[in-house]
Design an enzyme around this catalytic site. Structure first.
Site, PDB file in Angstrom:
ATOM      1  N   CYS A  33       0.746  -1.210   0.081  1.00  0.00           N
ATOM      2  CA  CYS A  33      -0.093   0.161   0.024  1.00  0.00           C
ATOM      3  C   CYS A  33       0.704   1.318   0.199  1.00  0.00           C
ATOM      4  CB  CYS A  33      -1.008  -0.068   1.132  1.00  0.00           C
ATOM      5  SG  CYS A  33      -0.091   0.153   2.854  1.00  0.00           S
ATOM      6  N   CYS A 102      -2.017  -4.234   8.486  1.00  0.00           N
ATOM      7  CA  CYS A 102      -1.556  -2.998   8.747  1.00  0.00           C
ATOM      8  C   CYS A 102      -0.788  -2.771  10.540  1.00  0.00           C
ATOM      9  CB  CYS A 102      -2.641  -1.866   9.169  1.00  0.00           C
ATOM     10  SG  CYS A 102      -3.746  -2.061   7.618  1.00  0.00           S
TER      11      CYS A 102
HETATM   12  S1  FES Z   1      -3.272   0.128   4.254  1.00  0.00           S
HETATM   13 FE1  FES Z   1      -1.236   0.365   4.504  1.00  0.00          FE
HETATM   14  S2  FES Z   1      -0.885  -0.125   6.338  1.00  0.00           S
HETATM   15 FE2  FES Z   1      -2.895  -0.126   6.226  1.00  0.00          FE
END
Ligand code: FES
Length: 127
Positions: A33, A102
């Site tokens: 992400c 996360c």
């Molecule tokens: S979506 Fe990247 S750490 Fe939560």
């Protein structure tokens, strides 16, 4: 999706910011992400005296960073090395399954910060 405690840490994150005189710093990123977490610790007599973080990331990453800085205060370095992402998520009363990854950022940054601290100590001793 998120419980009240997660929302509280997301909306009112504890211990945010740089630490000028940090004893150890750990920075990790999530390649999927792109979120990044930087954690700094202050160590005294083998215990974490203070922790501060800067997180560029999602709400779960911010909330887990925030609760981690509270959890580790007063922990010995050995205890802190045992902190896992499940413990961090547990301290928040849980995270939705899709956001569990996360919580890895906080636990991984903590381990890196401790390793950085230990590396600095070794370098000081070598001088
Ligand atoms: S979506 Fe990247 S750490 Fe939560």
């Amino acid at each position: 999706m998120y419980n009240e405690k997660v929302m509280d840490h997301f909306c009112n994150p504890r211990n945010v910011g740089e630490m000028e005189d940090a004893d150890g710093v750990g920075q990790v990123g999530n390649p999927v992400c792109g979120d990044v977490l930087r954690l700094a610790i202050k160590v005294k007599d083998g215990r974490i005296e203070e922790a501060r973080f800067m997180t560029f990331g999602c709400g779960a990453a911010i909330a887990t960073s925030s609760v981690l800085t509270e959890m580790v205060k007063g922990m010995s370095l050995e205890e802190a090395m045992e902190v896992t992402n499940r413990m961090v998520a547990g301290a928040l009363g849980g995270l939705p399954p899709v956001k569990m990854h996360c919580s890895n950022l906080a636990a991984d940054a903590l381990q890196k910060a401790i390793e950085d601290y230990k590396g600095r100590l070794l370098r000081q001793e070598a001088v």
